[in-house]
Design an enzyme around this catalytic site. Structure first.
Site, PDB file in Angstrom:
ATOM      1  CG  PHE A   1       9.965   2.409  11.304  1.00 33.06           C
ATOM      2  CD1 PHE A   1       9.901   1.237  10.590  1.00 33.06           C
ATOM      3  CD2 PHE A   1       8.828   2.947  11.824  1.00 33.06           C
ATOM      4  CE1 PHE A   1       9.052   1.046   9.967  1.00 33.06           C
ATOM      5  CE2 PHE A   1       7.744   2.555  11.186  1.00 33.06           C
ATOM      6  CZ  PHE A   1       7.856   1.260  10.569  1.00 33.06           C
TER       7      PHE A   1
ATOM      8  CE  LYS B   1      -2.793  -1.715   3.433  1.00 30.73           C
ATOM      9  NZ  LYS B   1      -3.172  -2.257   4.242  1.00 30.73           N
ATOM     10  N   GLY B   2       1.810   1.041   0.459  1.00 34.50           N
ATOM     11  CA  GLY B   2       3.261   1.879   0.489  1.00 34.50           C
ATOM     12  C   GLY B   2       3.212   3.259  -0.036  1.00 34.50           C
TER      13      GLY B   2
ATOM     14  CG  ASP C   1       2.486   0.537   7.958  1.00 36.00           C
ATOM     15  OD1 ASP C   1       2.957   0.028   6.890  1.00 36.00           O
ATOM     16  OD2 ASP C   1       2.016  -0.856   8.136  1.00 36.00           O
TER      17      ASP C   1
ATOM     18  CE  LYS D   1      14.843   2.557   6.722  1.00 34.06           C
ATOM     19  NZ  LYS D   1      14.505   1.726   7.705  1.00 34.06           N
TER      20      LYS D   1
ATOM     21  CD  GLU E   1       8.782  -0.470  -3.145  1.00 32.48           C
ATOM     22  OE1 GLU E   1       7.710  -0.119  -2.443  1.00 32.48           O
ATOM     23  OE2 GLU E   1       8.625  -2.016  -3.063  1.00 32.48           O
ATOM     24  CG  ASP E   2       6.500   1.949   0.575  1.00 28.57           C
ATOM     25  OD1 ASP E   2       7.531   1.639  -0.005  1.00 28.57           O
ATOM     26  OD2 ASP E   2       6.279   2.115   1.646  1.00 28.57           O
TER      27      ASP E   2
ATOM     28  CG  ASP F   1      14.937  -1.352   5.508  1.00 26.05           C
ATOM     29  OD1 ASP F   1      16.689  -1.005   5.217  1.00 26.05           O
ATOM     30  OD2 ASP F   1      14.590  -2.143   6.057  1.00 26.05           O
TER      31      ASP F   1
HETATM   32  P1  5GP Z   1      12.513  -4.370   2.006  1.00 27.60           P
HETATM   33  O1  5GP Z   1      12.539  -5.128   1.478  1.00 27.60           O
HETATM   34  O2  5GP Z   1      13.487  -3.471   0.623  1.00 27.60           O
HETATM   35  O3  5GP Z   1      13.143  -4.826   3.453  1.00 27.60           O
HETATM   36  O4  5GP Z   1      12.008  -3.560   2.350  1.00 27.60           O
HETATM   37  C1  5GP Z   1      10.689  -2.799   1.104  1.00 27.60           C
HETATM   38  C2  5GP Z   1       9.837  -2.750   2.351  1.00 27.60           C
HETATM   39  O5  5GP Z   1       9.744  -2.600   3.825  1.00 27.60           O
HETATM   40  C3  5GP Z   1       9.122  -1.421   2.093  1.00 27.60           C
HETATM   41  O6  5GP Z   1       8.106  -0.623   1.045  1.00 27.60           O
HETATM   42  C4  5GP Z   1       8.329  -0.629   3.153  1.00 27.60           C
HETATM   43  O7  5GP Z   1       6.511  -1.287   2.321  1.00 27.60           O
HETATM   44  C5  5GP Z   1       8.537  -1.106   4.538  1.00 27.60           C
HETATM   45  N1  5GP Z   1      10.109  -0.961   5.056  1.00 27.60           N
HETATM   46  C6  5GP Z   1      11.298  -0.205   4.500  1.00 27.60           C
HETATM   47  N2  5GP Z   1      11.533   0.589   5.554  1.00 27.60           N
HETATM   48  C7  5GP Z   1      11.149   1.162   6.393  1.00 27.60           C
HETATM   49  C8  5GP Z   1      10.611   2.428   7.370  1.00 27.60           C
HETATM   50  O8  5GP Z   1      11.299   3.170   7.515  1.00 27.60           O
HETATM   51  N3  5GP Z   1       9.496   2.570   7.507  1.00 27.60           N
HETATM   52  C9  5GP Z   1       8.057   2.131   6.990  1.00 27.60           C
HETATM   53  N4  5GP Z   1       6.714   2.284   7.601  1.00 27.60           N
HETATM   54  N5  5GP Z   1       8.415   0.762   6.087  1.00 27.60           N
HETATM   55  C10 5GP Z   1       9.238   0.741   5.597  1.00 27.60           C
HETATM   56 MG    MG Z   2       6.600  -0.935   0.424  1.00 25.26          MG
END
Ligand code: 5GP
Ligand code: MG
Length: 179
Positions: free
Chosen positions: A151, A42-43, A158, A130, A98-99, A102
């Site tokens: 975070f 949803k992000g 969210d 990030k 993408e939002d 990470d």
């Molecule tokens: P990844 O797979 O790259 O670790 O994470 C991607 C997803 O994790 C993002 O699309 C998001 O939904 C969530 N995410 C990663 N870091 C954060 C953060 O700092 N805050 C929030 N709310 N969601 C995050």
């Molecule tokens: Mg996401």
């Protein structure tokens, strides 16, 4: 809800400017093409609306839902495809919206999926990057802002499903996690 925020990192004006910069860049880079925007729910819902209104191209828009977090503040290593798209991606130029990137695992999951389905090109436009959180080697092509390894919430992002409607990106007060 606003009272739970310790620090505002990026306000609506800054985010709109980033969306305009990226939307215009995509318009130039995909001149003469019809990209398929793939918004990750949803992000990315607000980021998608902002970027797409700055893109002057004929384009398709699809929404995909994956889940990596399970309510907490740490990424899980298990990525789940929750709601798939029904459109063919073979031979398409796909731009993932993408939002935040990470660990990179969600993005790698999506890129692998699209590659398996025969996408011609796969690009990524994220609101936040990030970079310090990476566990796998994946990069975004269009980045709104780099963020520290902490975070963040708001503007689609969210914590336990709250804060997606904050009109800025910010850092939660530590007391919120302690609840
Ligand atoms: P990844 O797979 O790259 O670790 O994470 C991607 C997803 O994790 C993002 O699309 C998001 O939904 C969530 N995410 C990663 N870091 C954060 C953060 O700092 N805050 C929030 N709310 N969601 C995050
Ligand atoms: Mg996401």
């Amino acid at each position: 809800m606003n009272n739970d925020i310790e620090e505002v990192l990026f306000d609506q004006d800054q985010i709109h400017q980033a969306a305009a910069r990226i939307g215009q860049q995509i318009t130039r880079d995909f001149d003469g093409h019809r990209p398929l925007f793939l918004s990750v729910l949803k992000g990315a819902y607000l980021w998608t609306a902002d970027v797409l209104r700055q893109v002057d191209l004929y384009a398709d828009l699809e929404f995909i839902k994956i889940s990596s977090y399970h309510g907490g503040v740490e990424s899980s290593d298990e990525i789940e495809l929750v709601t798939d798209i029904r459109r063919e991606v073979a031979d398409r130029d796909v731009i993932i919206l993408e939002d935040i990137v990470d660990t990179g695992q969600s993005l790698l999951f999506l890129k692998d999926l699209l590659a398996q389905r025969g996408a011609r090109s796969i690009q990524v436009a994220c609101l936040l990057d990030k970079k310090g959180g990476r566990k796998v080697d994946v990069t975004a092509d269009y980045v709104g802002f780099d963020v520290r390894n902490e975070f963040v919430v708001g503007y689609g992002l969210d914590y336990a499903e709250s804060y997606r409607n904050l009109p800025y990106v910010g850092v939660l007060k530590p007391s919120v996690y302690a609840k």
